[in-house]
Design a protein around this motif. Structure first.
Motif, PDB file in Angstrom:
ATOM      1  N   ALA A   1       0.813  -1.215  -0.058  1.00  0.00           N
ATOM      2  CA  ALA A   1      -0.120   0.035   0.015  1.00  0.00           C
ATOM      3  C   ALA A   1       0.860   1.054  -0.043  1.00  0.00           C
ATOM      4  O   ALA A   1       2.148   1.118   0.495  1.00  0.00           O
TER       5      ALA A   1
ATOM      6  N   GLU B   1      -5.685   2.478   4.909  1.00  0.00           N
ATOM      7  CA  GLU B   1      -4.624   2.018   4.013  1.00  0.00           C
ATOM      8  C   GLU B   1      -5.198   2.626   2.651  1.00  0.00           C
ATOM      9  O   GLU B   1      -6.365   2.758   2.336  1.00  0.00           O
TER      10      GLU B   1
ATOM     11  N   ALA C   1      -4.103   2.668  -1.405  1.00  0.00           N
ATOM     12  CA  ALA C   1      -3.369   1.676  -2.570  1.00  0.00           C
ATOM     13  C   ALA C   1      -2.545   2.908  -3.352  1.00  0.00           C
ATOM     14  O   ALA C   1      -2.661   4.004  -3.486  1.00  0.00           O
ATOM     15  N   GLN C   2      -1.573   2.282  -4.162  1.00  0.00           N
ATOM     16  CA  GLN C   2      -0.803   2.951  -4.982  1.00  0.00           C
ATOM     17  C   GLN C   2      -1.444   3.214  -5.926  1.00  0.00           C
ATOM     18  O   GLN C   2      -2.536   2.427  -6.532  1.00  0.00           O
TER      19      GLN C   2
ATOM     20  N   GLU D   1      -3.898   5.404  -6.115  1.00  0.00           N
ATOM     21  CA  GLU D   1      -5.250   5.879  -5.782  1.00  0.00           C
ATOM     22  C   GLU D   1      -5.324   7.487  -5.494  1.00  0.00           C
ATOM     23  O   GLU D   1      -4.445   7.831  -4.991  1.00  0.00           O
TER      24      GLU D   1
ATOM     25  N   THR E   1       0.287   8.377  -5.963  1.00  0.00           N
ATOM     26  CA  THR E   1      -0.782   8.351  -5.167  1.00  0.00           C
ATOM     27  C   THR E   1      -1.162   9.629  -4.682  1.00  0.00           C
ATOM     28  O   THR E   1      -0.253  10.308  -4.538  1.00  0.00           O
TER      29      THR E   1
END
Ligand SMILES: Nc1ncnc2c1ncn2[C@@H]1O[C@H](COP(=O)(O)OP(=O)(O)O)[C@@H](O)[C@H]1O
Ligand SMILES: [Mg+2]
Length: 294
Positions: free
Chosen positions: A3, A26, A28-29, A31, A187
């Motif tokens: 993450a 968390e 995510a990459q 996102e 991200t």
């Protein structure tokens, strides 16, 4: 894949007053994540912790694979943060500021100049490119500050209320720059008081209230949780004359209207908004919307 952000039990108090009370999250990459909260909810505190500017009192946070407390240098080298207009050097021109940032980030002189020209265009600063930034207005400085954070793609870009004070055109340009950056793998973690902004831009939204995340999901999920579509009838003055839940189908709307009976006015099918989400999860009136703020 790891993450991009992992928060576990993050807490922070000021003078004994908890501002963040054990945040688990968390992201995510790649996102685009929006942290939504009213003024004073703790959004800047959260960003400060994640960007190593402020130590948490409790919990751990990993950013781009590294712990913010034990590995702050590695975290810093992988992130960019806006909202620090101090990064803009007033003696330099807009172009010079951007080229310098590009060179410091490892671009060749030619690449840095090309990137600078592109970003000046994107943030509507081309006309002011060769002026010392000391002569810029507040809005221009803010746009240059944003442009600086787009010079090279960081692992994680933090934007603290990025569209506050921007006009509609700059806001749209910024949204599209953010989307392009996310598509390239960065991200994006942004904070906003604008429900509409989170709705339009973010893959997922967290609502921060009283130190806790009270709602988390896609804008669509949050809306679904809050309720269904409603058929509304409004009078000429816009006042609500009648409303009833519907499934949104033709048959459903027809039977809803039948059920409402003989009413004078205009009919509309209203979907739940993030305003409704805010109300449902925090029991408080939502912060003002983008349109009202503009
Ligand atoms: N350095 C500080 N010292 C004392 N109180 C602070 C400090 N920073 C923030 N606060 C308080 O913490 C709360 C959250 O602030 P902040 O994170 O700036 O909220 P937001 O960015 O959501 O508006 C506010 O009540 C604010 O007054
Ligand atoms: Mg803030």
């Amino acid at each position: 894949m790891d993450a991009a952000l992992t928060l576990s039990g993050i807490g922070k108090s000021f003078a004994g007053t908890p501002v963040l009370a054990g945040i688990d999250l968390e992201v995510a990459q790649g996102e685009i994540f929006a942290l939504l909260g009213a003024n004073g909810a703790g959004k800047t505190t959260m960003i400060s912790i994640l960007t190593t500017l402020l130590p948490p009192d409790a919990g751990t946070a990993r950013v781009a694979g590294f712990d913010v407390t034990s590995d702050p240098d590695r975290v810093r080298s992988r992130i960019a943060l806006t909202g620090q207009a101090a990064a803009v050097d007033g003696i330099l021109t807009g172009t010079e500021n951007l080229v310098m940032m590009g060179r410091l980030s490892g671009l060749s002189p030619r690449e840095a100049r090309a990137r600078a020209a592109q970003l000046l265009e994107r943030f509507a600063l081309t006309d002011a490119a060769d002026r010392r930034t000391a002569t810029y207005s507040g809005g221009m400085r803010r746009r240059l500050d944003l442009a600086l954070s787009f010079v090279v793609a960081p692992h994680v870009l933090f934007l603290d209320e990025p569209t506050t004070g921007l006009d509609t055109r700059s806001r749209r340009e910024l949204w599209s720059a953010i989307r392009a950056l996310a598509r390239s793998g960065t991200t994006v973690f942004l904070t906003t008081q604008y429900l509409e902004e989170a709705d339009i831009l973010a893959d997922r939204v967290a609502v921060l209230d009283a130190g806790r995340i009270v709602a988390l999901g896609t804008a669509a999920e949050l809306k679904a949780h809050v309720g269904t579509d409603t058929v509304e009838v409004r009078g000429a003055d816009g006042a609500l004359v009648g409303s009833i839940p519907t499934d949104g189908t033709v048959a459903g709307v027809r039977s809803a209207l039948d059920e409402l009976g003989d009413l004078e006015g205009m009919v509309l099918v209203r979907r739940p908004t993030l305003d409704d989400v805010f109300l449902a999860f925090t029991g408080a009136t939502a912060p003002q919307t983008q349109e009202e703020a503009a």
